[in-house]
Design a protein around this motif. Structure first.
Motif, mmCIF file in Angstrom:
data_model
loop_
_atom_site.group_PDB
_atom_site.id
_atom_site.type_symbol
_atom_site.label_atom_id
_atom_site.label_comp_id
_atom_site.label_asym_id
_atom_site.label_seq_id
_atom_site.Cartn_x
_atom_site.Cartn_y
_atom_site.Cartn_z
ATOM 1 N N LEU A 18 0.849 -1.334 -0.181
ATOM 2 C CA LEU A 18 -0.051 -0.006 0.034
ATOM 3 C C LEU A 18 0.804 1.365 0.017
ATOM 4 C CD1 LEU A 18 -2.876 -0.709 2.480
ATOM 5 C CD2 LEU A 18 -2.922 -0.480 -0.179
ATOM 6 N N TRP A 19 2.134 1.291 0.366
ATOM 7 C CA TRP A 19 3.050 2.430 0.426
ATOM 8 C C TRP A 19 3.130 2.847 -0.906
ATOM 9 C CZ3 TRP A 19 7.573 1.885 -2.089
ATOM 10 C CH2 TRP A 19 7.817 0.263 -2.498
ATOM 11 N N VAL A 20 3.109 1.744 -1.927
ATOM 12 C CA VAL A 20 3.580 2.439 -3.286
ATOM 13 C C VAL A 20 2.522 3.631 -3.924
ATOM 14 C CG1 VAL A 20 3.553 1.572 -5.911
ATOM 15 C CG2 VAL A 20 4.497 0.241 -4.038
ATOM 16 N N PRO A 21 1.261 3.193 -3.798
ATOM 17 C CA PRO A 21 0.239 4.193 -4.340
ATOM 18 C C PRO A 21 0.301 5.552 -3.413
ATOM 19 C CG PRO A 21 -0.989 2.372 -3.144
ATOM 20 C CD PRO A 21 0.185 2.004 -3.351
ATOM 21 N N LEU A 22 0.555 5.337 -2.146
ATOM 22 C CA LEU A 22 0.782 6.329 -1.218
ATOM 23 C C LEU A 22 2.003 7.237 -1.356
ATOM 24 C CD1 LEU A 22 -0.167 8.094 1.254
ATOM 25 C CD2 LEU A 22 0.934 6.546 2.845
ATOM 26 N N GLY A 163 -1.114 17.790 -13.161
ATOM 27 C CA GLY A 163 -0.346 17.155 -12.142
ATOM 28 C C GLY A 163 -1.023 16.065 -11.344
ATOM 29 N N GLY A 164 -2.202 17.022 -10.843
ATOM 30 C CA GLY A 164 -2.995 16.270 -9.924
ATOM 31 C C GLY A 164 -3.702 14.953 -10.462
ATOM 32 N N THR A 165 -4.340 15.066 -11.811
ATOM 33 C CA THR A 165 -4.897 14.111 -12.550
ATOM 34 C C THR A 165 -3.811 13.150 -12.750
ATOM 35 O OG1 THR A 165 -6.258 15.813 -13.453
ATOM 36 C CG2 THR A 165 -6.100 13.669 -14.624
ATOM 37 N N LEU A 166 -2.735 13.252 -13.141
ATOM 38 C CA LEU A 166 -1.704 12.271 -13.215
ATOM 39 C C LEU A 166 -1.288 11.416 -11.936
ATOM 40 C CD1 LEU A 166 0.794 14.023 -16.027
ATOM 41 C CD2 LEU A 166 -0.934 12.038 -16.361
ATOM 42 N N SER A 167 -1.239 12.258 -10.921
ATOM 43 C CA SER A 167 -0.757 11.562 -9.830
ATOM 44 C C SER A 167 -2.013 10.599 -9.089
ATOM 45 C CB SER A 167 -0.636 12.751 -8.587
ATOM 46 O OG SER A 167 0.467 13.550 -8.916
ATOM 47 N N VAL A 168 -3.204 11.171 -9.403
ATOM 48 C CA VAL A 168 -4.362 10.541 -8.815
ATOM 49 C C VAL A 168 -4.601 9.047 -9.731
ATOM 50 C CG1 VAL A 168 -6.986 10.286 -8.483
ATOM 51 C CG2 VAL A 168 -5.490 12.437 -7.689
ATOM 52 N N ALA A 170 -2.090 7.679 -11.422
ATOM 53 C CA ALA A 170 -1.150 6.904 -11.162
ATOM 54 C C ALA A 170 -1.243 6.030 -9.767
ATOM 55 C CB ALA A 170 0.169 7.308 -11.193
ATOM 56 N N ALA A 171 -1.746 6.655 -8.848
ATOM 57 C CA ALA A 171 -1.935 6.254 -7.487
ATOM 58 C C ALA A 171 -3.119 5.221 -7.601
ATOM 59 C CB ALA A 171 -2.231 6.920 -6.542
ATOM 60 N N LEU A 173 -3.998 3.277 -10.540
ATOM 61 C CA LEU A 173 -3.635 2.135 -10.951
ATOM 62 C C LEU A 173 -2.702 1.446 -10.181
ATOM 63 C CD1 LEU A 173 -3.333 0.810 -13.642
ATOM 64 C CD2 LEU A 173 -1.467 2.153 -14.277
ATOM 65 N N ALA A 174 -1.948 2.106 -9.307
ATOM 66 C CA ALA A 174 -1.199 1.252 -8.317
ATOM 67 C C ALA A 174 -2.053 0.580 -7.273
ATOM 68 C CB ALA A 174 -0.025 2.002 -7.654
ATOM 69 N N LEU A 175 -3.145 1.325 -6.828
ATOM 70 C CA LEU A 175 -4.173 0.603 -5.831
ATOM 71 C C LEU A 175 -4.957 -0.383 -6.644
ATOM 72 C CD1 LEU A 175 -4.854 1.360 -3.073
ATOM 73 C CD2 LEU A 175 -6.890 2.521 -3.901
ATOM 74 N N VAL A 176 -5.211 -0.322 -7.853
ATOM 75 C CA VAL A 176 -5.804 -1.467 -8.740
ATOM 76 C C VAL A 176 -5.017 -2.742 -8.695
ATOM 77 C CG1 VAL A 176 -6.750 -2.458 -10.809
ATOM 78 C CG2 VAL A 176 -7.379 -0.203 -9.916
ATOM 79 N N LEU A 177 -3.558 -2.539 -9.012
ATOM 80 C CA LEU A 177 -2.519 -3.586 -9.036
ATOM 81 C C LEU A 177 -2.309 -4.091 -7.656
ATOM 82 C CD1 LEU A 177 0.090 -2.061 -11.271
ATOM 83 C CD2 LEU A 177 -1.658 -3.649 -11.980
ATOM 84 N N ASN A 178 -2.323 -3.300 -6.682
ATOM 85 C CA ASN A 178 -2.303 -3.915 -5.347
ATOM 86 C C ASN A 178 -3.559 -4.705 -4.867
ATOM 87 O OD1 ASN A 178 -0.084 -2.854 -3.009
ATOM 88 N ND2 ASN A 178 -0.416 -1.444 -4.866
ATOM 89 N N ARG A 179 -4.749 -4.287 -5.252
ATOM 90 C CA ARG A 179 -5.943 -5.112 -5.034
ATOM 91 C C ARG A 179 -5.732 -6.394 -5.702
ATOM 92 N NH1 ARG A 179 -10.777 -6.004 -7.761
ATOM 93 N NH2 ARG A 179 -12.595 -6.399 -6.347
ATOM 94 N N ARG A 180 -5.324 -6.458 -7.141
ATOM 95 C CA ARG A 180 -5.217 -7.776 -7.728
ATOM 96 C C ARG A 180 -4.176 -8.610 -6.951
ATOM 97 N NH1 ARG A 180 -4.595 -7.291 -14.033
ATOM 98 N NH2 ARG A 180 -4.264 -9.378 -13.694
#
Length: 340
Positions: A18-22, A163-168, A170-171, A173-180
């Motif tokens: 979870l630290w990755v999307p954060l 920047g906010g759109t890209l950051s959210v 990316a986070a 996408l990382a959260l979806v990958l973490n869920r998988r």
């Protein structure tokens, strides 16, 4: 079950990584904030440069047209305040205010004042002293706050939006990958748990197999012992009554080796005059599905002596192939005498 307990302890409780999307969100927002600050400063600097250039353009515009204005004043006696209005009519940007004062006399009345109202910012005014018509004039330009602040605000909003759109994104996408990854970890834990249970079942089955094999060996040994103690000879015949197996006791009974009899027809070992009875016993066993008994003599190895025996025949059948063979027991019958 030690492996099962260890697997249960390794069961994932929260999503891994979870630290990755954060980290992505934090780094993205920090980078966006820095980029927005730098771009806002750049836009502010550009606005200041543009304001300074506009101020210089107005001063140059005044200096270029002053000789023509001087001739008009000499010819018609037109005051400076009137031709200054016509001079800057249409040349003044909407975001600027212009004031021209004379330094030759102490007066608060300006020669020209255009576009100056409460919306302009007097603290950021630019002033230039010029010599026009033999007098010293002070040219003052005042910017509207929107002219200097809007470019910085627009740049800041644009950078934050992108920047906010890209950051959210990316986070997210990382959260979806973490869920998988979490669901895969759960499936892996479930598979490990099943594997542990399967290993335990295999171990139990191997123990049961060993016990059953030992019981089967004991049963076979007991059967061999009983056959040996009974003195009977056991035969295994195929569907054509050919010998597939005969117990070692045949050596004592007929002085024949079991290997010499393999593949031969058992009928050949029966005295010729009793072979019909032997065939009848096989047919009756096959027909009635019962053990048939017949007394008859078998030929000894020397072909001269005959050994009276009691044969018990049982037909072997299954539902798929039908008749598969015969199982025969032979017991020496001393009181028997061969028929004439």
């Amino acid at each position: 079950m030690e492996r099962s307990e260890a697997t249960e302890r390794r069961k994932p409780v929260v999503w891994p990584g979870l630290w990755v999307p954060l980290l992505l969100l934090t780094a993205g927002l920090m980078t966006t904030a820095l980029a927005a600050h730098l771009e806002a400063r750049r836009a502010t600097a550009a606005a200041d440069i543009r304001f300074y250039a506009q101020h210089q353009a107005l001063v140059n515009h005044l200096l270029i047209h002053t000789p023509e204005a001087a001739r008009a004043v000499e010819a018609g006696g037109q005051p400076a305040s009137r031709w200054l209005v016509g001079l800057f009519d249409g040349a003044l940007p909407e975001t600027l205010g212009l004031r021209i004062d004379t330094l030759e006399r102490h007066t608060k009345e300006p020669l020209l004042e255009i576009g100056i109202d409460g919306s302009l910012d007097p603290t950021r005014a630019l002033r230039t002293e010029v010599n026009a018509l033999g007098e010293q004039w002070m040219v003052t330009t005042l910017p509207a706050p929107t002219a200097l602040e809007n470019p910085a605000d627009n740049a800041r909003k644009t950078i934050w939006l992108v920047g906010g759109t890209l950051s959210v994104a990316a986070a997210g996408l990382a959260l979806v990958l973490n869920r998988r990854l979490y669901h895969q970890a759960l499936e892996l834990h479930d598979l490990e748990h099943r594997e542990s249970g399967a290993d335990q079942q295999i171990t139990n089955l191997q123990v049961e197999k060993s016990i059953l094999r030992q019981a089967l060996n004991d049963s076979e040994q007991r059967s061999r012992d009983l056959v040996a103690l009974s003195g009977a000879v056991i035969w295994e015949l195929d569907e054509n009554a050919r010998i597939g197996f005969v117990s070692p006791q045949i050596a004592d009974l007929l002085d024949r080796a079991p290997t010499d009899l393999a593949g031969q027809a058992m009928e050949a070992l029966v005295a010729p005059e009793c072979q019909a009875h032997f065939r009848q016993a096989l047919a009756a066993a096959r027909r009635d599905n019962a053990i048939e008994r017949v007394d008859l003599p078998l030929l000894h190895h020397d072909q001269e002596n005959r050994v009276p025996v009691v044969l018990r025949v049982r037909a072997l059948k299954d539902t798929v192939h039908g008749l598969s063979g015969y199982r025969v027991s032979t017991l020496h019958h001393v009181a028997h005498s061969p028929p004439a």
